[in-house]
Design an enzyme around this catalytic site. Structure first.
Site, PDB file in Angstrom:
ATOM      1  N   ARG A 195       0.631  -1.170  -0.072  1.00 51.66           N
ATOM      2  CA  ARG A 195       0.021  -0.141   0.253  1.00 51.66           C
ATOM      3  C   ARG A 195       0.732   1.317   0.045  1.00 51.66           C
ATOM      4  O   ARG A 195       0.651   2.280  -0.714  1.00 51.66           O
ATOM      5  CB  ARG A 195      -0.765   0.034   1.244  1.00 51.66           C
ATOM      6  N   LYS A 225      14.417 -25.979   6.095  1.00 51.12           N
ATOM      7  CA  LYS A 225      15.640 -25.937   6.692  1.00 51.12           C
ATOM      8  C   LYS A 225      16.308 -27.452   6.319  1.00 51.12           C
ATOM      9  O   LYS A 225      15.494 -28.453   6.596  1.00 51.12           O
ATOM     10  CB  LYS A 225      15.587 -25.908   8.181  1.00 51.12           C
ATOM     11  N   HIS A 231       5.786 -23.422  12.854  1.00 51.24           N
ATOM     12  CA  HIS A 231       7.111 -24.106  12.886  1.00 51.24           C
ATOM     13  C   HIS A 231       7.165 -25.230  13.776  1.00 51.24           C
ATOM     14  O   HIS A 231       7.701 -26.290  13.304  1.00 51.24           O
ATOM     15  CB  HIS A 231       8.176 -23.006  13.030  1.00 51.24           C
ATOM     16  N   LYS A 269      10.648 -14.975  22.412  1.00 47.51           N
ATOM     17  CA  LYS A 269      11.768 -13.875  22.176  1.00 47.51           C
ATOM     18  C   LYS A 269      12.332 -13.478  23.344  1.00 47.51           C
ATOM     19  O   LYS A 269      11.710 -13.742  24.599  1.00 47.51           O
ATOM     20  CB  LYS A 269      10.730 -12.712  21.559  1.00 47.51           C
TER      21      LYS A 269
HETATM   22  C1  BG6 Z   1       9.062 -16.624  11.467  1.00 54.62           C
HETATM   23  C2  BG6 Z   1       8.649 -15.734  12.738  1.00 54.62           C
HETATM   24  O1  BG6 Z   1       8.485 -17.212  10.648  1.00 54.62           O
HETATM   25  O2  BG6 Z   1      10.408 -17.332  11.992  1.00 54.62           O
HETATM   26  C3  BG6 Z   1       9.493 -15.090  13.422  1.00 54.62           C
HETATM   27  O3  BG6 Z   1       7.486 -14.983  12.343  1.00 54.62           O
HETATM   28  C4  BG6 Z   1      10.788 -15.872  13.880  1.00 54.62           C
HETATM   29  O4  BG6 Z   1       9.066 -14.765  14.761  1.00 54.62           O
HETATM   30  C5  BG6 Z   1      11.439 -16.455  12.739  1.00 54.62           C
HETATM   31  O5  BG6 Z   1      11.861 -15.003  14.286  1.00 54.62           O
HETATM   32  C6  BG6 Z   1      12.521 -17.573  12.903  1.00 54.62           C
HETATM   33  O6  BG6 Z   1      13.001 -18.045  11.754  1.00 54.62           O
HETATM   34  P1  BG6 Z   1      14.510 -18.497  11.906  1.00 54.62           P
HETATM   35  O7  BG6 Z   1      14.584 -19.224  10.297  1.00 54.62           O
HETATM   36  O8  BG6 Z   1      15.134 -17.486  11.744  1.00 54.62           O
HETATM   37  O9  BG6 Z   1      14.741 -19.630  12.737  1.00 54.62           O
END
Ligand code: BG6
Length: 477
Positions: A46, A186, A244, A330
């Site tokens: 946007r 990964k 994940h 986090k």
């Molecule tokens: C993302 C999340 O999908 O994955 C993030 O939105 C997270 O919050 C990230 O930090 C972690 O990914 P990676 O590959 O750095 O472990």
């Protein structure tokens, strides 16, 4: 062979994901000479970042920040292929015109027809924004001949995911849809399948008779700085767990897929997810780091979770009685992505009598981080007289050491798979919906959010969730 000519439209092109992962991924693919020879990249969103030149310098900045040393001979030509065209859910006319122009141009360059140019639409937008965007794409007929990548989280709960699937299926054929979860890209995750099914050693022990528990632990040092509004609308459970962490659980838990193909992998994961018991909110801990409420775009009274720890159970013959512990958050003490398979202690009395100190059972550790590796903690005899025990580690590095074998970063691998139309490592609608179903009790009965200091291992009440504690941090606070 390189992928066909492509027009890649990236929605959310000025966002965090684009800067951190997508543009760096495209750059590294260019470096590895894996991108299509004819490629146009249209950033969209946007808010316009200014002229095409302004956008290119924004992307260039991101490359410098997140790639490290940038080879300008590679970055230059890539940046030249990038432009920015504003669009919104209400108005996609300029974008549609730009896509047609780019297609004409690429067809000319490649000597092929416009119909040979593939469209790739990447929706790097919050879950709430997907539905209106899809309606716009449909209106502008940008759905035709396209592949659509939808970022996680897909929806925000079971009902919204279902609705999204219904909306998507009006505009796109299921074969065109790529639901991305980059953890599956990964290297070490796919290696789980090689480890389990290409070695006679592990699969016979991969069950409740030999395994005591499984930990899937993804602590992050990062705070949500810069992503406050996304986090306020999403939270850690949706951002990391239903996506994940649950996908990792699927790869650990699935039966032999019998093939590395879309249908086979999806079916094996779906069967595992079908057996996962919906979570018990009493066995879930939510945390929020101190200072989160002062982050930009965060409500000063927010009770959004930035940390989740979970106990999960899989009610099938392979896993009955084996707890799975999932943890992520986090602003924690360490940044790691680690799966630990803890084996049952053989408890031979005579060995225990010989060395009462040796109590830790074998652990198989799969490290998904930047230096992907597999480690096995073993016990052995301490050299010398007597029968005392000592610990040792078998370690296997998974990152290749030749340019040919060097691993692709997750997003690189998956972007390439999309361009080649390979959906093996993408999630199905059914599996995403099932994962929402598993997490639904926690969405409905949210645990109270406990605060934790930045740089710690999260709320203290979660430290002893797994019997024997967490492997990472070994229960430091
Ligand atoms: C993302 C999340 O999908 O994955 C993030 O939105 C997270 O919050 C990230 O930090 C972690 O990914 P990676 O590959 O750095 O472990």
């Amino acid at each position: 062979t390189k992928p066909a000519p492509h027009v890649l439209v990236l929605f959310g092109a000025t966002g965090d994901l684009a800067a951190r992962k997508l543009f760096p991924g495209l750059y590294r693919l260019a470096l590895a000479k894996r991108l299509p020879d004819q490629l146009a990249i249209i950033g969209s969103g946007r808010r316009s970042p200014g002229s095409d030149e302004d956008f290119r310098s924004h992307v260039h900045q991101a490359l410098k920040e997140f790639v490290g040393e940038v080879d300008e001979m590679v970055a230059g030509p890539l940046l030249e292929r990038i432009r920015f065209v504003p669009s919104s859910a209400d108005d996609g006319t300029a974008l549609a015109a730009a896509v047609h122009d780019a297609e004409d141009q690429l067809a000319l360059e490649s000597g092929q027809t416009v119909g040979d140019v593939q469209r790739l639409l990447y929706l790097s937008v919050p879950p709430q924004a997907v539905e209106p965007m899809v309606a716009m794409l449909d209106r502008e007929q940008l759905n035709v001949r396209s592949r659509l990548v939808a970022e996680k989280p897909f929806g925000t709960d079971l009902a919204s995911a279902r609705e999204l699937d219904a909306v998507l299926s009006e505009a796109f054929d299921e074969k065109q849809i790529f639901r991305i979860d980059h953890f599956i890209g990964k290297e070490a995750v796919q290696n789980l399948l090689a480890l389990r099914f290409a070695n006679g050693l592990f699969e016979p022990a991969w069950n409740r008779h030999s395994i005591e528990s499984v930990q899937i632990d993804v602590p992050e040092k990062l705070t949500v700085t810069g992503r406050g509004s996304f986090y306020e609308g999403t939270g850690c459970l949706r951002d990391m767990v239903t996506t994940h962490l649950c996908q990792l659980l699927g790869f650990v838990a699935m039966e032999d897929p019998h093939a590395f193909r879309e249908g086979a992998i999806r079916a094996a994961k779906a069967a595992a997810f079908a057996a996962v018991r919906p979570l018990d909110p009493e066995r879930v801990v939510f945390g929020q780091y101190d200072g989160y409420r002062e982050e930009p775009d965060v409500d000063p009274d927010s009770d959004v979770e930035t940390y989740v720890a979970i106990e999960a159970w899989i009610d099938n013959d392979r896993w009955r009685g084996v707890p799975f512990y999932l943890r992520t958050g986090k602003a924690l003490a360490a940044g790691q992505r680690t799966i630990t398979i803890r084996f049952i202690d053989p408890r031979h009395r005579w060995l225990q009598a010989a060395d009462p100190g040796a109590t830790e059972p074998n652990e198989l550790v799969i490290e998904l981080s930047d230096d992907p590796r597999i480690e096995i903690d073993v016990r052995a005899k301490r050299p010398g007289p007597g029968m005392a025990l000592t610990d040792g580690v078998f370690r296997l590095h998974l990152g290749g050491d030749t340019p040919d074998s060097s691993p692709l970063e997750a997003y690189e691998r998956l972007l390439l798979d999309v361009m080649n139309g390979d959906r093996t490592l993408f999630t199905s609608a059914g599996e995403v919906e099932r994962l929402w179903e598993i997490c639904q009790p926690v969405l409905e009965h949210r645990p109270a959010v406990e605060s934790y200091p930045q740089g710690s291992w999260g709320p203290e009440s979660a430290l002893d969730l797994p019997l024997g504690g967490w492997r990472l941090g070994r229960n430091q606070k």
